[in-house]
Design a protein around this motif. Structure first.
Motif, short mmCIF file in Angstrom:
data_model
loop_
_atom_site.label_atom_id
_atom_site.label_comp_id
_atom_site.label_asym_id
_atom_site.label_seq_id
_atom_site.Cartn_x
_atom_site.Cartn_y
_atom_site.Cartn_z
N ILE A 132 -4.14 -3.50 7.22
CA ILE A 132 -3.42 -2.24 6.98
C ILE A 132 -4.44 -1.12 6.74
CG2 ILE A 132 -1.67 -1.08 5.59
CD1 ILE A 132 -0.80 -3.92 4.65
N PHE A 133 -4.42 -0.12 7.62
CA PHE A 133 -5.24 1.08 7.43
C PHE A 133 -4.46 2.07 6.55
CE2 PHE A 133 -6.25 -0.81 11.52
CZ PHE A 133 -7.63 -0.80 11.58
N ASN A 134 -5.16 2.83 5.71
CA ASN A 134 -4.52 3.81 4.82
C ASN A 134 -3.48 3.13 3.94
OD1 ASN A 134 -6.07 5.64 6.26
ND2 ASN A 134 -4.34 6.37 7.51
N ALA A 135 -3.84 1.95 3.44
CA ALA A 135 -2.88 1.17 2.65
C ALA A 135 -2.51 1.88 1.35
CB ALA A 135 -3.47 -0.20 2.35
N ASP A 136 -1.28 1.69 0.94
CA ASP A 136 -0.76 2.30 -0.29
C ASP A 136 -0.48 1.18 -1.28
OD1 ASP A 136 0.45 3.73 -2.25
OD2 ASP A 136 1.98 4.64 -0.99
N ASP A 137 -1.36 1.05 -2.26
CA ASP A 137 -1.22 0.00 -3.26
C ASP A 137 -0.13 0.42 -4.26
OD1 ASP A 137 -1.42 -1.90 -5.22
OD2 ASP A 137 -3.59 -1.76 -5.44
N PRO A 138 0.99 -0.30 -4.31
CA PRO A 138 2.11 0.14 -5.14
C PRO A 138 1.83 0.09 -6.64
CG PRO A 138 2.53 -2.05 -4.24
CD PRO A 138 1.31 -1.53 -3.56
N ILE A 139 0.82 -0.69 -7.06
CA ILE A 139 0.56 -0.78 -8.50
C ILE A 139 -0.60 0.12 -8.92
CG2 ILE A 139 1.47 -3.12 -8.60
CD1 ILE A 139 -1.40 -4.12 -8.84
N ALA A 140 -1.20 0.85 -7.97
CA ALA A 140 -2.27 1.78 -8.32
C ALA A 140 -1.67 3.15 -8.57
CB ALA A 140 -3.31 1.85 -7.20
#
Length: 380
Positions: free
Chosen positions: A268-276
């Motif tokens: 996954i490029f430009n991933a969005d970490d939901p817990i960050a």
């Protein structure tokens, strides 16, 4: 000097002589055993007489089989490295399987590759226009990331099985005879991110990536990491050990089988970490072209077994003998093979090799011959 260390040549000062190969001196070596039928863990003594410059023995049991030795397969039968790794030698560690795709060898995007953004293409050319050396002129898979949103590359890697999937560590690979006993659990896409850089750029940019695997139909958690990238082709090198351990913990109790291999690996490029809490999906992102030249999963050196090796016998001086004591731990019929190696000397004359010669002496300049004898040992 050669009797004690046949491949070491110590030269002091400057040589002022030339040399010619001298005919080999061959003396037969007797090879005997105290017994030819023994019980498991009963000691058998092999005896060797003098005459050879070097001696070794292959006892014939696991990892000590002369038929699977380098002397037999390479020196005697002449197999190439490629043949040894594929259909000829083909001693592979059970259940492990590596994966490699080298894009310059393909003409189209492989069927097992999908991208959630615009359609992927094959690109032939340089990565950047200021590559005046033409070093990056090659073939790549081209992915276009249109904005800072997450985009996923999905790869079907031929059901690769990495050491961590089987809970293999260094000791396991050592006992199995792996060519490289350091477990490689790495997903290695070699990528370039050229947009936004110029010929004078000195720093890279950080991108948030996510990596996930699907094994036996079950997906692992996503592992998030930030990597600084540039226009230079580089190995992103994602260590999957944590992801694979998490998959094992959750799915093996549910009856899932890691030996079935990796169905998919997702990048996954430009991933969005939901817990960050500081990651809203666009703080660490990239927009533009991505060029990928190679994809590796695992390492063939973990999968291919090394050559079987013999045991070196101490040098046998004239009119003496040497013995080697051994115990077989598994019933069977084994061929114990003695390898006697003879190395020719040289005669010196003339005034050649005035300078530099000590650094240029090669083992290939000496005649070398091997003789073999076999004793069949039955273990009950």
């Amino acid at each position: 000097m050669f009797k004690n260390n046949i491949f070491s040549v110590v030269v002091s000062g400057v040589l002022f002589t030339s040399c010619l190969k001298e005919k080999l001196e061959i003396k037969d070596v007797n090879f005997t055993s105290s017994k030819t039928t023994v019980a498991v863990n009963e000691e058998v003594t092999f005896t060797f007489t003098d005459g050879a410059d070097a001696l070794s023995i292959y006892t014939g049991d696991a990892r000590k089989d002369f038929e699977k030795s380098r002397i037999n397969l390479v020196e005697q039968k002449g197999y190439t490295e490629e043949q040894l790794k594929t259909n000829v030698y083909a001693l592979r560690i059970p259940d492990l399987k590596e994966y490699l795709l080298y894009i310059p060898k393909v003409n189209e995007v492989p069927a097992g590759y999908t991208f959630s953004g615009p359609p992927m293409e094959i690109y032939n050319g340089k990565l950047v226009p200021w590559d005046y050396s033409n070093a990056t002129n090659s073939r790549y898979i081209n992915m276009k990331i249109p904005n800072g949103n997450p985009y996923t590359l999905t790869i079907k890697p031929g059901n690769a099985v990495l050491p961590q999937m089987l809970n293999y560590v260094n000791t396991n690979l050592t006992s199995l005879g792996a060519l490289n006993t350091t477990p490689n659990n790495t997903f290695s896409p070699y990528c370039s991110f050229p947009d936004g850089f110029t010929s004078t750029s000195t720093t890279g940019i950080g991108i948030k990536f996510g990596v996930q695997v699907v094994i036996d139909g079950a997906a692992s958690p996503i592992s998030y990491t930030t990597i600084t990238v540039r226009e230079l082709l580089d190995n992103l090198a994602f260590n999957l050990q944590t992801v694979l351990t998490a998959w094992r913990t959750t799915n093996i109790p549910l009856g899932k089988d890691p030996k079935k291999g990796i169905d998919e690996v997702r990048l996954i490029f430009n991933a969005d970490d939901p817990i960050a809490t500081d990651d809203d999906g666009d703080l660490l992102s990239y927009t533009g072209n991505v060029y990928m030249q190679e994809v590796r999963l695992g390492d063939a050196a973990n999968v291919i077994q090394s050559f079987n090796e013999g045991v070196k016998i101490p040098f046998v001086y004239s009119n003496n003998t040497q013995t080697y004591k051994y115990k077989y731990s598994v019933p069977g019929v084994y061929k114990a093979v003695m390898v006697a190696t003879y190395v020719g000397r040289k005669k010196y004359s003339g005034n050649g090799y005035i300078t530099g010669r000590p650094d240029e002496i090669l083992a290939s300049e000496y005649d070398l011959e091997r003789r073999f004898k076999t004793i069949e040992i039955t273990v009950k």
